[in-house]
Scaffold this active site. Structure first.
Site, PDB file in Angstrom:
ATOM      1  N   HIS A 103       0.753  -1.234  -0.001  1.00 28.17           N
ATOM      2  CA  HIS A 103       0.082  -0.033   0.049  1.00 28.17           C
ATOM      3  C   HIS A 103       0.954   1.270   0.021  1.00 28.17           C
ATOM      4  O   HIS A 103       1.818   1.205   0.687  1.00 28.17           O
ATOM      5  CB  HIS A 103      -0.878  -0.018   1.294  1.00 28.17           C
ATOM      6  CG  HIS A 103      -2.129   0.902   1.120  1.00 28.17           C
ATOM      7  ND1 HIS A 103      -2.212   2.227   1.207  1.00 28.17           N
ATOM      8  CD2 HIS A 103      -3.451   0.483   0.758  1.00 28.17           C
ATOM      9  CE1 HIS A 103      -3.253   2.776   0.796  1.00 28.17           C
ATOM     10  NE2 HIS A 103      -4.130   1.806   0.580  1.00 28.17           N
ATOM     11  N   ASP A 153      -7.827  -5.606   0.039  1.00 31.14           N
ATOM     12  CA  ASP A 153      -8.122  -6.637  -0.733  1.00 31.14           C
ATOM     13  C   ASP A 153      -8.062  -7.942  -0.527  1.00 31.14           C
ATOM     14  O   ASP A 153      -8.284  -8.890  -1.313  1.00 31.14           O
ATOM     15  CB  ASP A 153      -7.450  -6.319  -2.243  1.00 31.14           C
ATOM     16  CG  ASP A 153      -8.184  -5.157  -2.828  1.00 31.14           C
ATOM     17  OD1 ASP A 153      -7.648  -4.186  -3.055  1.00 31.14           O
ATOM     18  OD2 ASP A 153      -9.794  -5.083  -2.800  1.00 31.14           O
TER      19      ASP A 153
HETATM   20  C1  SDX Z   1      -6.325  -0.489  -3.045  1.00 28.17           C
HETATM   21  O1  SDX Z   1      -4.863   4.166  -2.359  1.00 28.17           O
HETATM   22  C2  SDX Z   1      -5.544   3.493  -1.697  1.00 28.17           C
HETATM   23  O2  SDX Z   1      -6.013   4.004  -0.467  1.00 28.17           O
HETATM   24  C3  SDX Z   1      -6.118   2.291  -2.297  1.00 28.17           C
HETATM   25  C4  SDX Z   1      -7.249   1.462  -1.727  1.00 28.17           C
HETATM   26  C5  SDX Z   1      -8.571   2.046  -1.149  1.00 28.17           C
HETATM   27  O3  SDX Z   1      -9.236   1.941  -0.236  1.00 28.17           O
HETATM   28  O4  SDX Z   1      -8.749   3.037  -2.010  1.00 28.17           O
HETATM   29  O5  SDX Z   1      -6.468   1.047  -0.388  1.00 28.17           O
HETATM   30  C6  SDX Z   1      -7.764   0.164  -2.226  1.00 28.17           C
HETATM   31  O6  SDX Z   1      -6.238  -0.142  -4.155  1.00 28.17           O
HETATM   32  C7  SDX Z   1      -5.589  -1.281  -2.327  1.00 28.17           C
HETATM   33  C8  SDX Z   1      -4.447  -1.885  -3.018  1.00 28.17           C
HETATM   34  C9  SDX Z   1      -4.939  -3.292  -3.985  1.00 28.17           C
HETATM   35  N1  SDX Z   1      -3.727  -3.586  -5.143  1.00 28.17           N
HETATM   36  C10 SDX Z   1      -3.032  -4.753  -4.902  1.00 28.17           C
HETATM   37  O7  SDX Z   1      -3.267  -5.331  -3.865  1.00 28.17           O
HETATM   38  C11 SDX Z   1      -2.097  -4.820  -5.907  1.00 28.17           C
HETATM   39  C12 SDX Z   1      -0.743  -5.207  -5.313  1.00 28.17           C
HETATM   40  N2  SDX Z   1      -0.018  -4.185  -4.714  1.00 28.17           N
HETATM   41  C13 SDX Z   1       1.010  -3.235  -5.412  1.00 28.17           C
HETATM   42  O8  SDX Z   1       0.585  -3.305  -6.761  1.00 28.17           O
HETATM   43  C14 SDX Z   1       1.108  -1.925  -4.721  1.00 28.17           C
HETATM   44  O9  SDX Z   1       1.513  -2.474  -3.420  1.00 28.17           O
HETATM   45  C15 SDX Z   1       0.327  -0.965  -4.712  1.00 28.17           C
HETATM   46  C16 SDX Z   1      -0.030  -0.480  -6.093  1.00 28.17           C
HETATM   47  C17 SDX Z   1      -0.696  -1.073  -3.581  1.00 28.17           C
HETATM   48  C18 SDX Z   1       1.170   0.165  -4.145  1.00 28.17           C
HETATM   49  O10 SDX Z   1       2.249   0.517  -5.040  1.00 28.17           O
HETATM   50  P1  SDX Z   1       3.222   1.743  -4.700  1.00 28.17           P
HETATM   51  O11 SDX Z   1       3.086   2.436  -3.380  1.00 28.17           O
HETATM   52  O12 SDX Z   1       3.390   2.576  -5.930  1.00 28.17           O
HETATM   53  O13 SDX Z   1       4.526   0.915  -4.653  1.00 28.17           O
HETATM   54  P2  SDX Z   1       5.549   0.456  -5.565  1.00 28.17           P
HETATM   55  O14 SDX Z   1       4.885  -0.454  -6.692  1.00 28.17           O
HETATM   56  O15 SDX Z   1       6.221   1.853  -6.013  1.00 28.17           O
HETATM   57  O16 SDX Z   1       6.450  -0.462  -4.847  1.00 28.17           O
HETATM   58  C19 SDX Z   1       7.618  -0.215  -3.904  1.00 28.17           C
HETATM   59  C20 SDX Z   1       8.555  -1.385  -3.831  1.00 28.17           C
HETATM   60  C21 SDX Z   1       8.719  -2.060  -5.166  1.00 28.17           C
HETATM   61  O17 SDX Z   1      10.006  -2.773  -4.829  1.00 28.17           O
HETATM   62  P3  SDX Z   1      11.280  -2.220  -5.412  1.00 28.17           P
HETATM   63  O18 SDX Z   1      11.041  -2.130  -6.766  1.00 28.17           O
HETATM   64  O19 SDX Z   1      11.455  -0.861  -4.701  1.00 28.17           O
HETATM   65  O20 SDX Z   1      12.362  -3.013  -4.969  1.00 28.17           O
HETATM   66  O21 SDX Z   1       7.456  -2.397  -2.848  1.00 28.17           O
HETATM   67  C22 SDX Z   1       7.359  -3.568  -4.022  1.00 28.17           C
HETATM   68  C23 SDX Z   1       7.632  -3.439  -5.304  1.00 28.17           C
HETATM   69  O22 SDX Z   1       8.165  -4.234  -6.228  1.00 28.17           O
HETATM   70  N3  SDX Z   1       5.868  -3.930  -3.660  1.00 28.17           N
HETATM   71  C24 SDX Z   1       5.480  -5.337  -3.774  1.00 28.17           C
HETATM   72  C25 SDX Z   1       4.089  -5.218  -3.636  1.00 28.17           C
HETATM   73  N4  SDX Z   1       3.924  -3.714  -3.673  1.00 28.17           N
HETATM   74  C26 SDX Z   1       4.890  -3.115  -3.720  1.00 28.17           C
HETATM   75  N5  SDX Z   1       6.328  -6.359  -3.973  1.00 28.17           N
HETATM   76  C27 SDX Z   1       5.315  -7.520  -4.083  1.00 28.17           C
HETATM   77  N6  SDX Z   1       4.265  -7.367  -4.028  1.00 28.17           N
HETATM   78  C28 SDX Z   1       3.335  -6.273  -3.657  1.00 28.17           C
HETATM   79  N7  SDX Z   1       2.142  -6.421  -3.778  1.00 28.17           N
END
Ligand code: SDX
Length: 396
Positions: A273, A327
């Site tokens: 998140h 989720d």
């Molecule tokens: C919702 O914003 C909100 O409030 C949303 C929400 C709401 O109520 O409206 O809470 C609802 O959208 C929840 C999120 C649902 N999505 C997912 O579960 C999809 C999986 N999650 C990711 O795609 C991600 O965590 C996000 C999109 C939720 C957040 O992404 P960010 O903040 O842009 O983080 P990022 O993609 O830049 O990642 C930062 C690091 C990376 O590693 P490095 O490249 O720096 O080494 O964290 C890692 C990412 O690879 N990472 C994950 C991960 N999420 C981030 N690695 C593995 N699995 C994950 N789920």
């Protein structure tokens, strides 16, 4: 270009650095919801979401979010009655849905249907409090009916009319499943709606505020937000979580799945998140709601897989501040409620309409059209070349 290099780019005039995804950039001031990502705390208008989920109803919480205060008994009764009176949708919308392909995704059907309301209520009196109240009631009332209607229509059946003797959540489950739900199931579903109602400036709410800032109608605002919520990185994740748990198959396989995903740099759906550095407080409550459902209506082995994955991820992802989000467990609750998987995100939308409308009202209260800047990285000025002088390299 790597994120770090992007972040070093600055706007020529203002000197403000580029922040990919506007990470950490305050794009508005809001009094609706506060998130403490370090402590894992979430409040709606100052009330902890845990207290609202335990004691309130979705309609009472929607009222709080949109008008800023918990309603008196008379205010809540009036709001409930207004919503009940506006649950039905026009036969024109129903007939439009019958033209949609049955294989279409329910989020696309919802976005089209929500936008179509603008055709019926086209007067854009957004400076008229009665117009605003009426639009809030219509959208809160009709979105569930539209979601349930498409479910029946895509099965080749006529939608079921809402039942005035059923409360908001029970009525939705009835219109969807054609059976009156168990009171505990309806109460747990209502608590899920409370938990999903608002979450500050998430992507779909930001989309709603940008659309609202152009002073268009609230139906276009909600349609814009629905389209944004549909994405798998946002609201669509709850569908993908179940698919992932089925792929893993058993909790014993969780470690290996996680290792492979991390090696391949695949995101674990339902984890991570932008705001939280601990387990999403909503995931904590949704996990307990799932356990309550299983205790009453029978276990689901995918819950064991989810628990196995969460425990396996604790060391590897937890160290990076990546924990289950809203989720991760919600789909398990909805699955036990008999909600089809591709309706999980439309259910998210049924709830989040309350937050989108709260932000719509707030944006109108102190509006300035959103128009951020950019850092240009394209070609410098160049002359047009006749087509016979162009080569594949230059065309590419
Ligand atoms: C919702 O914003 C909100 O409030 C949303 C929400 C709401 O109520 O409206 O809470 C609802 O959208 C929840 C999120 C649902 N999505 C997912 O579960 C999809 C999986 N999650 C990711 O795609 C991600 O965590 C996000 C999109 C939720 C957040 O992404 P960010 O903040 O842009 O983080 P990022 O993609 O830049 O990642 C930062 C690091 C990376 O590693 P490095 O490249 O720096 O080494 O964290 C890692 C990412 O690879 N990472 C994950 C991960 N999420 C981030 N690695 C593995 N699995 C994950 N789920």
């Amino acid at each position: 270009m790597a994120q770090q290099q992007l972040a070093e780019l600055r706007h020529a005039r203002t000197g403000i650095e580029l922040r990919p995804g506007l990470d950490g950039v305050p794009a508005t001031q809001s009094a609706i919801c506060d998130i403490d990502g370090e402590q894992g705390l979430l409040t709606y208008r100052g009330y902890p979401v845990s207290e609202l989920a335990a004691n309130s109803s979705f309609l009472e919480t929607a009222y709080l979010l949109i008008w800023g205060e918990l309603p008196t008994r008379d205010q809540l009764t009036a709001f409930e009655q207004e919503v009940q009176m506006h649950r039905r949708m026009s036969f024109r919308v129903r007939d439009m849905m019958k033209c949609f392909p049955a294989t279409g995704h329910p989020m696309d059907a919802l976005q089209s249907s929500a936008a179509s309301l603008g055709l019926f209520y086209s007067r854009r009196a957004i400076d008229d409090p009665q117009y605003i109240y009426d639009a809030v009631v219509r959208l809160i009332a009709k979105i569930p009916t539209m979601v349930a209607a498409f479910q029946l229509i895509r099965k080749g059946q006529d939608p079921i009319q809402p039942r005035d003797d059923l409360a908001y959540s029970a009525n939705f489950l009835y219109m969807l499943t054609e059976r009156e739900p168990d009171p505990l199931a309806a109460r747990i579903f209502d608590r899920c709606l409370i938990l999903h109602a608002e979450h500050s400036l998430n992507a779909s709410t930001f989309s709603a505020r940008v659309t609202a800032s152009t002073l268009t109608d609230p139906y276009a605002v909600v349609a814009s937000a629905v389209g944004t919520l549909a994405g798998p990185l946002h609201g669509g994740a709850n569908e993908d979580v179940l698919t992932m748990l089925e792929q893993i198959g058993s909790s014993e396989n969780a470690e290996a799945y996680l290792d492979e995903a991390m090696t391949e740099k695949r995101k674990i759906m339902g984890f991570g998140h932008r705001e939280y550095r601990v387990k999403d407080p909503r995931a904590v409550i949704l996990q307990s709601l799932a356990e309550e459902m299983f205790a009453r209506f029978g276990h689901d082995h995918l819950y064991d897989v989810a628990r196995g994955l969460e425990l396996a991820a604790e060391s590897r992802l937890g160290a990076k501040g990546i924990f289950p989000n809203v989720d991760f467990y919600s789909g398990l609750v909805y699955r036990k409620l008999g909600i089809p998987r591709d309706l999980f995100t439309p259910v998210f939308a049924i709830s989040r309409v309350a937050g989108w409308l709260a932000h719509w009202r707030e944006q109108l209260g102190a509006n300035r059209i959103f128009r951020p800047s950019q850092i240009y990285s394209g070609s410098g000025p160049r002359a047009w070349t006749p087509i016979h002088e162009r080569s594949p390299a230059s065309a590419a």
